[in-house]
Motif scaffolding. Sequence first.
Motif, PDB file in Angstrom:
ATOM      1  N   LYS A 151       0.869  -1.174   0.000  1.00 59.22           N
ATOM      2  CA  LYS A 151       0.000   0.000   0.000  1.00 59.22           C
ATOM      3  C   LYS A 151       0.904   1.221   0.000  1.00 59.22           C
ATOM      4  O   LYS A 151       1.584   1.494   0.997  1.00 59.22           O
ATOM      5  N   TYR A 152       0.959   1.887  -1.145  1.00 52.25           N
ATOM      6  CA  TYR A 152       1.772   3.081  -1.357  1.00 52.25           C
ATOM      7  C   TYR A 152       3.262   2.734  -1.507  1.00 52.25           C
ATOM      8  O   TYR A 152       3.708   1.624  -1.229  1.00 52.25           O
TER       9      TYR A 152
ATOM     10  N   ILE B  54      -4.514  -2.418 -10.676  1.00 47.99           N
ATOM     11  CA  ILE B  54      -3.426  -1.518 -11.082  1.00 47.99           C
ATOM     12  C   ILE B  54      -2.517  -2.276 -12.049  1.00 47.99           C
ATOM     13  O   ILE B  54      -1.858  -3.233 -11.644  1.00 47.99           O
ATOM     14  N   ASP B  55      -2.507  -1.878 -13.300  1.00 48.02           N
ATOM     15  CA  ASP B  55      -1.604  -2.486 -14.279  1.00 48.02           C
ATOM     16  C   ASP B  55      -0.346  -1.630 -14.367  1.00 48.02           C
ATOM     17  O   ASP B  55      -0.348  -0.562 -14.983  1.00 48.02           O
TER      18      ASP B  55
ATOM     19  N   TRP C 238     -12.816   5.505  -5.675  1.00 46.68           N
ATOM     20  CA  TRP C 238     -11.364   5.341  -5.848  1.00 46.68           C
ATOM     21  C   TRP C 238     -10.933   4.229  -4.899  1.00 46.68           C
ATOM     22  O   TRP C 238     -10.809   4.442  -3.702  1.00 46.68           O
ATOM     23  N   PRO C 239     -10.683   2.999  -5.415  1.00 49.72           N
ATOM     24  CA  PRO C 239     -10.406   1.868  -4.527  1.00 49.72           C
ATOM     25  C   PRO C 239      -8.917   1.634  -4.256  1.00 49.72           C
ATOM     26  O   PRO C 239      -8.538   0.575  -3.731  1.00 49.72           O
ATOM     27  N   PHE C 240      -8.065   2.591  -4.602  1.00 50.90           N
ATOM     28  CA  PHE C 240      -6.623   2.341  -4.640  1.00 50.90           C
ATOM     29  C   PHE C 240      -5.875   2.825  -3.400  1.00 50.90           C
ATOM     30  O   PHE C 240      -4.670   3.045  -3.465  1.00 50.90           O
ATOM     31  N   ASN C 241      -6.596   2.975  -2.307  1.00 50.52           N
ATOM     32  CA  ASN C 241      -5.952   3.297  -1.034  1.00 50.52           C
ATOM     33  C   ASN C 241      -5.994   2.092  -0.092  1.00 50.52           C
ATOM     34  O   ASN C 241      -6.071   2.240   1.123  1.00 50.52           O
ATOM     35  N   GLU C 242      -5.931   0.874  -0.678  1.00 51.98           N
ATOM     36  CA  GLU C 242      -5.994  -0.376   0.085  1.00 51.98           C
ATOM     37  C   GLU C 242      -4.758  -1.233  -0.228  1.00 51.98           C
ATOM     38  O   GLU C 242      -3.918  -0.870  -1.062  1.00 51.98           O
ATOM     39  N   GLU C 243      -4.654  -2.385   0.435  1.00 53.59           N
ATOM     40  CA  GLU C 243      -3.550  -3.317   0.220  1.00 53.59           C
ATOM     41  C   GLU C 243      -3.759  -4.093  -1.090  1.00 53.59           C
ATOM     42  O   GLU C 243      -4.842  -4.609  -1.352  1.00 53.59           O
TER      43      GLU C 243
ATOM     44  N   ILE D 252      -1.529   7.929  -8.394  1.00 51.78           N
ATOM     45  CA  ILE D 252      -0.569   6.940  -8.902  1.00 51.78           C
ATOM     46  C   ILE D 252       0.090   7.506 -10.155  1.00 51.78           C
ATOM     47  O   ILE D 252      -0.593   8.038 -11.041  1.00 51.78           O
ATOM     48  N   LYS D 253       1.429   7.351 -10.230  1.00 52.48           N
ATOM     49  CA  LYS D 253       2.193   7.792 -11.397  1.00 52.48           C
ATOM     50  C   LYS D 253       2.918   6.588 -12.002  1.00 52.48           C
ATOM     51  O   LYS D 253       3.368   5.702 -11.281  1.00 52.48           O
ATOM     52  N   TRP D 254       3.065   6.602 -13.335  1.00 47.26           N
ATOM     53  CA  TRP D 254       3.758   5.530 -14.051  1.00 47.26           C
ATOM     54  C   TRP D 254       5.018   6.074 -14.727  1.00 47.26           C
ATOM     55  O   TRP D 254       5.005   7.187 -15.287  1.00 47.26           O
ATOM     56  N   PHE D 255       6.081   5.248 -14.712  1.00 48.45           N
ATOM     57  CA  PHE D 255       7.365   5.632 -15.293  1.00 48.45           C
ATOM     58  C   PHE D 255       7.919   4.480 -16.130  1.00 48.45           C
ATOM     59  O   PHE D 255       7.698   3.309 -15.817  1.00 48.45           O
ATOM     60  N   VAL D 256       8.677   4.824 -17.170  1.00 50.87           N
ATOM     61  CA  VAL D 256       9.531   3.876 -17.889  1.00 50.87           C
ATOM     62  C   VAL D 256      10.934   4.464 -17.911  1.00 50.87           C
ATOM     63  O   VAL D 256      11.129   5.602 -18.364  1.00 50.87           O
ATOM     64  N   ASP D 257      11.894   3.725 -17.377  1.00 51.19           N
ATOM     65  CA  ASP D 257      13.292   4.179 -17.318  1.00 51.19           C
ATOM     66  C   ASP D 257      13.398   5.565 -16.681  1.00 51.19           C
ATOM     67  O   ASP D 257      14.184   6.415 -17.100  1.00 51.19           O
ATOM     68  N   GLY D 258      12.577   5.784 -15.654  1.00 54.90           N
ATOM     69  CA  GLY D 258      12.599   7.052 -14.938  1.00 54.90           C
ATOM     70  C   GLY D 258      11.817   8.166 -15.595  1.00 54.90           C
ATOM     71  O   GLY D 258      11.749   9.275 -15.038  1.00 54.90           O
ATOM     72  N   ASN D 259      11.207   7.906 -16.753  1.00 45.38           N
ATOM     73  CA  ASN D 259      10.438   8.932 -17.468  1.00 45.38           C
ATOM     74  C   ASN D 259       8.963   8.832 -17.101  1.00 45.38           C
ATOM     75  O   ASN D 259       8.317   7.806 -17.361  1.00 45.38           O
TER      76      ASN D 259
END
Length: 399
Positions: free
Chosen positions: A243-244, A281-282, A358-363, A336-343
């Motif tokens: 979680k986080y 979360i993909d 928003w269900p993304f504040n769980e385990e 939530i943020k997504w990165f590829v090679d730090g980008n």
Amino acid sequence: MKMTPFLLLLALAAGCKKGGNNGGGGNTPALPRISIEDLTQAEGNGGSNNFNFRVTLSEAASGPVTVYYTTNGGTGVATEDFTSVTNGSLTFAAGEREKLLAVPVVADDAREGDDVFTVTLSSPSGATLSRATATATIQNDDTRIPFTNAGYDAPTSYPGYSLVWSDDFNGPALNSTFWTNENGDGCPNICGWGNNELEYYTDRPDNLFFQDGKLVILAQKESYGGKQYTSSKILTRGKKTFKYGRIDIRAKLPKGKGIWPALWLLPQNNVFGGWPRSGEIDLMELVGHEPNKVYGTLHFGPGPGSQQISRGYTLPSGTFHDEFHVFSVEWKQDEIKWFVDGNLFSTARKADVGVNNWPFNEEFYLIFNLAVGGNWPGNPDASTYLPQWMVVDYIRVYQ
């Protein structure tokens, strides 16, 4: 004496029987026929290995017979898998009926599919062609996956974060403290895993193994469990939840139509109900016909289908199959943020889901899998080269 027309015809007929069109040698003898046979042989493990094609004449000739030949690729690639030959020649001496035509094949130690190439005969002299093309099958007899460690590597620390868990996959087996295999095809509950996928997941060494400090998940074409493809799927459900924090996964991805690798997360407890209400979360997905593009996606909504926030990242050059890349999420409350090679390429916030929960504040727990076929990538076709593999170097979690 003047011949009558009848006597003239008799004389001409007699002359044809005595001399024919050869001036006295009888009818023209038929030329021998040339044939080349198919060949199946193991590749070998070093240098090169001659594939000796059997070429035969239907009968011996009184003089030399020459035929030309050219090699052509199928799934086998010239210079990589076999020696390219254009207008090579093969000569039978008078009286010979069989020759061996040698084509060198590259004998490496890299695991790959069985490859094929062809040899085609042409322009015979002193004979005619009967069977002009032979197919060679290069049988794989290797176990090592061909890869190097080249590619992007992530920092080992980030300001404000501490490393709380990692797995470097140094083998020789999956760490059962963290991971479980999920085998089968999803039946009877979620056949095809809800996506009409074609694979059967196994924990066999054919589908999941370790090499050079890396985890390898391999998908291949074979009949198993009522399916025509096998692969592998591992997860941390009930063993390691998150979680986080920031998650970095360094991996080299497969390619090809119908190939679908994924690094993703599902809720440990369906606090808000079954999928998609409790979220998905993909972290990374790739569809193999777009080998230079990956996606980061959230699934949510009241169901039965999901609503999504999905964005892609395209490499400036090359493909994700060429070398290793690092796929990351930075996960905070309501963001939530997504990165590829730090980008950074995508950001999703609670406000983006509108009136939805928003269900993304769980385990959540982790899943690594390599699917074959499915609603999104479609099925493999004639262009799909198998086996394919996803190679994972490490996962690191910072909080």
